[in-house]
Design a protein around this motif. Structure first.
Motif, mmCIF file in Angstrom:
data_model
loop_
_atom_site.group_PDB
_atom_site.id
_atom_site.type_symbol
_atom_site.label_atom_id
_atom_site.label_comp_id
_atom_site.label_asym_id
_atom_site.label_seq_id
_atom_site.Cartn_x
_atom_site.Cartn_y
_atom_site.Cartn_z
ATOM 1 N N PRO A 179 0.627 -7.050 -4.001
ATOM 2 C CA PRO A 179 0.023 -6.745 -2.744
ATOM 3 C C PRO A 179 0.643 -5.501 -2.211
ATOM 4 N N ARG A 180 -0.064 -4.507 -1.659
ATOM 5 C CA ARG A 180 0.611 -3.343 -1.154
ATOM 6 C C ARG A 180 0.010 -3.024 0.202
ATOM 7 N N PRO A 181 0.911 -3.850 1.189
ATOM 8 C CA PRO A 181 0.077 -3.676 2.601
ATOM 9 C C PRO A 181 0.453 -2.356 3.042
ATOM 10 N N ASP A 202 -4.762 -3.830 3.107
ATOM 11 C CA ASP A 202 -3.796 -3.691 1.974
ATOM 12 C C ASP A 202 -4.683 -2.369 0.918
#
Length: 407
Positions: free
Chosen positions: A64-66, A46
């Motif tokens: 969250p920033r996958p 992430d």
């Protein structure tokens, strides 16, 4: 007629902070997927919003920033691994997968070095053993757990009066008004700010009940206190924010670095010693206005990523690279969730008289943070782009910098 088989030019980007992630995504949007193979090496799946880690430390949840979503359909390949070595002469990167013990060598044609920085203990005794950092997600999570375990009235000392220290101290004091928060700074509080900025900062510290120890240098850290030249300050938790140190890998290579380990680059972010390597973000020694090195920050790192990606794309496609002067406009400081300080600065980062304060400044800073994260997922800033065909394929070496562009 015989058709010449072309091989992809291998671009490896190491480090996926703001600079590395932007560079990988921007390259993918500038170059044809048939011509280049772009690999992004990072130990976490992430993207981490480093500018929000003080929020994470006090228990706030971050979105969250996958990377899998961020780079879907772009052609960027994410390699979950830690970089353990770079051989700039052999053009290899040694990585160790997060679930493995043995290393593996990756060969590149062009390397984008974006390993960034971590906390700088300055070798102060006890710091590594007893202090906490918020320079990375693991450190912020450890601090989060420790702060959550503290009872009312326990002392917390933030060492360092720069941007990171100010944001950490005010965030903790606002989120945990039951704690006894102190800030130790070597100079006067906010000494680099304009008079308006200094007045507002002192007002916020007073309102939040932060004890400020000015002109104080911490000489040792213990489990329950910090030591200064003239006193002992109680500290159930010590948070160390006295600047950043770059990853030591670069200094262990043949790359030309300065005494701190930052890679020396030209105006296109290209290494002055190894033309197949570009350095960006905190890892790069970049000269700004008035020949002053850019400070380690998101504000510096993002434009260096744009510059490097565009320079690499230009050289691979046979077009002339252009450079954009790098400069500063303001320093954005959050002072908790409800207050902030926007200090307007000159191109070389010196404070101007003007400053924005209060809730408006807090909103401004929040928009800047959101914009930075959006910019990682949109590295060309949503502008239409055309993937150009590369004229340099495979392992063909790029020309060495000339004397004119090596400085």
């Amino acid at each position: 007629m015989q058709v010449r088989q072309l091989t992809q030019h291998r671009i490896i980007v190491i480090g996926a902070g703001y600079a590395g992630a932007i560079a990988a995504g921007r390259l993918a949007r500038r170059l044809r997927r048939e011509d280049v193979a772009i690999t992004l090496v990072n130990p976490e799946p992430d993207f981490v919003e480093r500018v929000r880690l003080h929020q994470l430390a006090v228990g706030q949840e971050l979105r969250p920033r996958p990377f899998a979503e961020m780079f879907a359909g772009t052609g960027v390949r994410l390699r979950l691994a830690r970089v353990t070595a770079v051989d700039a002469d052999r053009k290899t990167v040694t990585v160790t997968a997060t679930d493995a013990t043995a290393g593996e060598e990756l060969t590149y044609d062009t390397l984008v070095y974006a390993l960034g920085s971590a906390w700088n203990t300055h070798d102060v005794p006890g710091t590594a053993e007893h202090a906490h950092d918020i320079a990375g997600r693991p450190g912020a999570l450890r601090l989060r757990e420790r702060l959550a375990a503290l009872g009312a009235g326990q002392p917390v000392v933030v060492v360092g009066g720069g941007l990171t220290g100010l944001e950490a101290a005010t965030e903790i004091a606002e989120a945990r008004p039951d704690l006894d928060v102190a800030l130790a700074t070597r100079a006067a509080l906010g000494d680099w700010l304009s008079p308006k900025g200094r007045r507002h900062l002192r007002k916020v510290c007073d309102r939040l009940g932060i004890t400020v120890h000015e002109h104080t240098t911490v000489t040792a850290v213990a489990a329950d206190h910090v030591t200064t030249a003239s006193s002992v300050i109680p500290a159930s938790v010590t948070i160390w924010t006295t600047g950043f140190a770059v990853h030591p890998i670069a200094q262990a290579t043949a790359l030309k670095t300065d005494t701190t380990g930052r890679i020396e680059v030209d105006s296109t972010m290209r290494s002055v010693s190894h033309p197949d390597v570009y350095a960006i973000g905190d890892a790069a020694l970049v000269t700004g206005p008035n020949d002053k090195p850019l400070r380690m920050s998101c504000a510096s790192g993002v434009p260096t990523a744009w510059q490097a990606a565009d320079s690499i794309a230009s050289r691979l496609t046979g077009t002339k690279p252009t450079t954009v002067p790098l400069r500063y406009f303001n320093q954005c400081i959050s002072l908790g969730r409800k207050d902030g300080l926007i200090q307007y600065v000159t191109a070389d980062d010196q404070s101007r008289p003007a400053a924005l304060t209060g809730k408006t400044a807090a909103l401004y800073k929040e928009l800047v943070c959101k914009g930075a994260a959006w910019g990682v997922a949109n590295p060309t800033l949503a502008k239409p782009t055309r993937r150009r065909r590369s004229v340099i394929q495979g392992p063909t070496p790029l020309p060495h910098p000339t004397a004119a562009n090596a400085g």
